[in-house]
Design a protein around this motif. Structure first.
Motif, mmCIF file in Angstrom:
data_model
loop_
_atom_site.group_PDB
_atom_site.id
_atom_site.type_symbol
_atom_site.label_atom_id
_atom_site.label_comp_id
_atom_site.label_asym_id
_atom_site.label_seq_id
_atom_site.Cartn_x
_atom_site.Cartn_y
_atom_site.Cartn_z
ATOM 1 N N TYR A 28 -30.433 -78.816 -57.576
ATOM 2 C CA TYR A 28 -29.990 -79.077 -56.148
ATOM 3 C C TYR A 28 -31.116 -79.611 -55.704
ATOM 4 C CZ TYR A 28 -25.949 -76.264 -57.682
ATOM 5 O OH TYR A 28 -24.584 -76.116 -58.333
ATOM 6 N N CYS A 29 -30.836 -80.509 -54.732
ATOM 7 C CA CYS A 29 -31.772 -81.413 -53.671
ATOM 8 C C CYS A 29 -31.391 -81.209 -52.555
ATOM 9 C CB CYS A 29 -31.991 -82.728 -54.341
ATOM 10 S SG CYS A 29 -32.517 -82.929 -56.075
ATOM 11 N N CYS A 30 -32.213 -81.418 -51.539
ATOM 12 C CA CYS A 30 -32.061 -81.673 -50.041
ATOM 13 C C CYS A 30 -31.193 -82.981 -50.062
ATOM 14 C CB CYS A 30 -33.282 -81.734 -49.245
ATOM 15 S SG CYS A 30 -32.955 -82.284 -47.490
ATOM 16 N N GLU A 52 -21.405 -73.869 -42.180
ATOM 17 C CA GLU A 52 -20.491 -75.247 -42.360
ATOM 18 C C GLU A 52 -19.502 -75.423 -43.767
ATOM 19 O OE1 GLU A 52 -23.295 -78.582 -41.934
ATOM 20 O OE2 GLU A 52 -24.143 -77.544 -40.287
ATOM 21 N N GLY A 53 -19.219 -74.183 -44.274
ATOM 22 C CA GLY A 53 -18.497 -74.248 -45.516
ATOM 23 C C GLY A 53 -18.940 -73.484 -46.508
ATOM 24 N N ARG A 54 -18.711 -74.155 -47.895
ATOM 25 C CA ARG A 54 -19.243 -73.333 -48.823
ATOM 26 C C ARG A 54 -20.755 -73.189 -49.120
ATOM 27 N NH1 ARG A 54 -16.980 -76.514 -53.912
ATOM 28 N NH2 ARG A 54 -18.499 -74.948 -54.966
ATOM 29 N N ALA A 55 -21.074 -72.351 -49.735
ATOM 30 C CA ALA A 55 -22.480 -72.004 -50.231
ATOM 31 C C ALA A 55 -22.640 -71.233 -51.308
ATOM 32 C CB ALA A 55 -23.104 -71.142 -48.944
ATOM 33 N N TYR A 56 -23.885 -71.318 -51.795
ATOM 34 C CA TYR A 56 -24.094 -70.564 -53.225
ATOM 35 C C TYR A 56 -25.368 -69.673 -52.836
ATOM 36 C CZ TYR A 56 -21.652 -74.511 -55.774
ATOM 37 O OH TYR A 56 -20.632 -75.467 -56.013
ATOM 38 N N LEU A 57 -25.466 -68.355 -53.474
ATOM 39 C CA LEU A 57 -26.356 -67.527 -53.475
ATOM 40 C C LEU A 57 -27.150 -67.689 -54.954
ATOM 41 C CD1 LEU A 57 -27.429 -64.505 -52.344
ATOM 42 C CD2 LEU A 57 -25.980 -63.636 -54.141
ATOM 43 N N LEU A 58 -28.419 -67.926 -54.701
ATOM 44 C CA LEU A 58 -29.430 -68.120 -55.655
ATOM 45 C C LEU A 58 -30.436 -67.134 -55.771
ATOM 46 C CD1 LEU A 58 -28.681 -71.164 -54.258
ATOM 47 C CD2 LEU A 58 -30.074 -71.845 -56.135
ATOM 48 N N LEU A 90 -37.906 -80.938 -43.137
ATOM 49 C CA LEU A 90 -37.561 -79.605 -42.351
ATOM 50 C C LEU A 90 -36.130 -79.429 -41.966
ATOM 51 C CD1 LEU A 90 -40.743 -79.807 -40.132
ATOM 52 C CD2 LEU A 90 -40.447 -78.701 -42.051
ATOM 53 N N THR A 91 -35.182 -79.960 -42.811
ATOM 54 C CA THR A 91 -33.777 -79.789 -42.466
ATOM 55 C C THR A 91 -33.397 -78.357 -43.045
ATOM 56 O OG1 THR A 91 -33.282 -81.920 -42.944
ATOM 57 C CG2 THR A 91 -31.343 -80.270 -43.374
ATOM 58 N N VAL A 92 -32.967 -77.743 -42.358
ATOM 59 C CA VAL A 92 -32.417 -76.028 -42.520
ATOM 60 C C VAL A 92 -31.438 -76.357 -43.633
ATOM 61 C CG1 VAL A 92 -31.347 -74.044 -41.976
ATOM 62 C CG2 VAL A 92 -32.928 -75.039 -40.295
ATOM 63 N N VAL A 93 -31.479 -75.672 -44.593
ATOM 64 C CA VAL A 93 -30.422 -75.924 -45.834
ATOM 65 C C VAL A 93 -29.874 -74.457 -46.344
ATOM 66 C CG1 VAL A 93 -31.763 -77.794 -46.987
ATOM 67 C CG2 VAL A 93 -32.574 -75.544 -47.610
ATOM 68 N N GLY A 94 -30.308 -73.348 -45.588
ATOM 69 C CA GLY A 94 -29.471 -72.260 -45.699
ATOM 70 C C GLY A 94 -30.538 -70.982 -45.264
ATOM 71 N N TRP A 95 -30.483 -69.903 -45.921
ATOM 72 C CA TRP A 95 -31.203 -68.703 -45.432
ATOM 73 C C TRP A 95 -31.713 -67.819 -46.444
ATOM 74 C CZ3 TRP A 95 -26.048 -69.244 -44.166
ATOM 75 C CH2 TRP A 95 -25.174 -68.412 -44.306
ATOM 76 N N ARG A 96 -32.734 -67.030 -46.141
ATOM 77 C CA ARG A 96 -32.769 -65.882 -47.226
ATOM 78 C C ARG A 96 -32.621 -64.665 -46.726
ATOM 79 N NH1 ARG A 96 -38.791 -64.256 -49.606
ATOM 80 N NH2 ARG A 96 -37.968 -63.108 -51.238
ATOM 81 N N TYR A 97 -31.840 -63.609 -47.352
ATOM 82 C CA TYR A 97 -31.702 -62.451 -47.112
ATOM 83 C C TYR A 97 -32.876 -61.451 -47.139
ATOM 84 C CZ TYR A 97 -26.673 -63.186 -47.177
ATOM 85 O OH TYR A 97 -25.150 -63.577 -47.129
ATOM 86 N N MET A 98 -33.496 -61.074 -46.141
ATOM 87 C CA MET A 98 -34.549 -60.062 -46.271
ATOM 88 C C MET A 98 -34.161 -58.537 -46.188
ATOM 89 S SD MET A 98 -36.879 -62.546 -46.124
ATOM 90 C CE MET A 98 -38.306 -61.531 -46.060
ATOM 91 N N MET A 116 -23.781 -76.028 -49.239
ATOM 92 C CA MET A 116 -23.410 -77.134 -49.928
ATOM 93 C C MET A 116 -23.542 -78.668 -48.921
ATOM 94 S SD MET A 116 -22.978 -76.158 -53.021
ATOM 95 C CE MET A 116 -24.485 -75.311 -52.812
ATOM 96 N N THR A 117 -23.247 -78.467 -47.747
ATOM 97 C CA THR A 117 -23.231 -79.513 -47.142
ATOM 98 C C THR A 117 -24.680 -79.905 -46.858
ATOM 99 O OG1 THR A 117 -23.463 -78.307 -44.882
ATOM 100 C CG2 THR A 117 -21.155 -79.055 -45.550
ATOM 101 N N LYS A 118 -25.575 -79.224 -47.394
ATOM 102 C CA LYS A 118 -27.258 -79.361 -46.886
ATOM 103 C C LYS A 118 -27.721 -79.956 -48.080
ATOM 104 C CE LYS A 118 -26.661 -78.655 -42.567
ATOM 105 N NZ LYS A 118 -27.469 -78.501 -41.553
ATOM 106 N N ILE A 119 -27.336 -79.617 -49.185
ATOM 107 C CA ILE A 119 -27.868 -80.020 -50.496
ATOM 108 C C ILE A 119 -26.869 -80.935 -51.479
ATOM 109 C CG2 ILE A 119 -29.376 -77.978 -50.550
ATOM 110 C CD1 ILE A 119 -27.354 -76.703 -52.541
ATOM 111 N N THR A 120 -27.522 -81.666 -52.357
ATOM 112 C CA THR A 120 -26.718 -82.541 -53.483
ATOM 113 C C THR A 120 -27.074 -81.998 -54.666
ATOM 114 O OG1 THR A 120 -26.030 -84.725 -53.680
ATOM 115 C CG2 THR A 120 -28.370 -84.213 -53.268
ATOM 116 N N LYS A 121 -26.253 -82.136 -55.537
ATOM 117 C CA LYS A 121 -26.552 -81.965 -57.094
ATOM 118 C C LYS A 121 -26.988 -82.916 -57.758
ATOM 119 C CE LYS A 121 -24.514 -79.274 -61.011
ATOM 120 N NZ LYS A 121 -23.239 -78.336 -61.294
ATOM 121 N N MET A 122 -27.993 -83.102 -58.265
ATOM 122 C CA MET A 122 -28.512 -84.394 -59.137
ATOM 123 C C MET A 122 -28.390 -83.914 -60.759
ATOM 124 S SD MET A 122 -29.260 -86.131 -56.840
ATOM 125 C CE MET A 122 -30.772 -87.360 -56.685
ATOM 126 N N SER A 123 -27.859 -84.646 -61.523
ATOM 127 C CA SER A 123 -27.793 -84.588 -62.963
ATOM 128 C C SER A 123 -29.071 -85.620 -63.398
ATOM 129 C CB SER A 123 -26.554 -84.958 -63.560
ATOM 130 O OG SER A 123 -25.414 -84.291 -63.130
#
Length: 125
Positions: A28-30, A52-58, A90-98, A116-123
């Protein structure tokens, strides 16, 4: 006096950062600058929603900087979170739960949400 001020180096000219390079078939890339952010193997859940929609927990991410802690209320409760920004653009791509207030949600602590709107998947095969 003035010449001494001119001799002091600007702190921004002294900053250096080194980007981590990830390996694996899916990275996953910016979305803005294509900096690598996470290996797809780090995804814990694809069932989250961001602003902004779908998101993944990593479990972990790289090449990011963390913003200041702030308290936010989500559908599942109140958390202390930090914005996660791409280290390059410096684009905000998500957050961290503290911190999670609810015991049931403690599993999120230390984990990352990527929108998912802030990142893209690269194969990379």
């Amino acid at each position: 006096e003035k010449s001494q001020l001119n001799q002091q180096p600007n702190i921004f000219t002294q900053l250096r950062f080194y980007l981590s390079s990830l390996s694996g078939p899916n990275i996953y890339c910016c979305a803005k600058c294509k900096t690598q952010i996470a290996n797809a193997e780090e995804v814990i859940s694809k069932s989250f929603h961001g602003s902004e929609g779908r998101a993944y927990l990593l479990a972990s991410v790289v090449n990011i900087c963390i913003g200041p802690e702030e308290s936010k209320e989500f559908n599942t409760g109140v958390y202390v979170v930090c914005d996660v920004q791409c280290l390059v653009c410096l684009t905000v791509v998500g957050w961290r739960y503290m911190v999670s207030v609810k015991e049931l949600e403690k599993y999120k602590e230390g984990k990352y949400i990527l929108e998912m709107t802030k990142i893209t998947k690269m194969s990379c095969i």
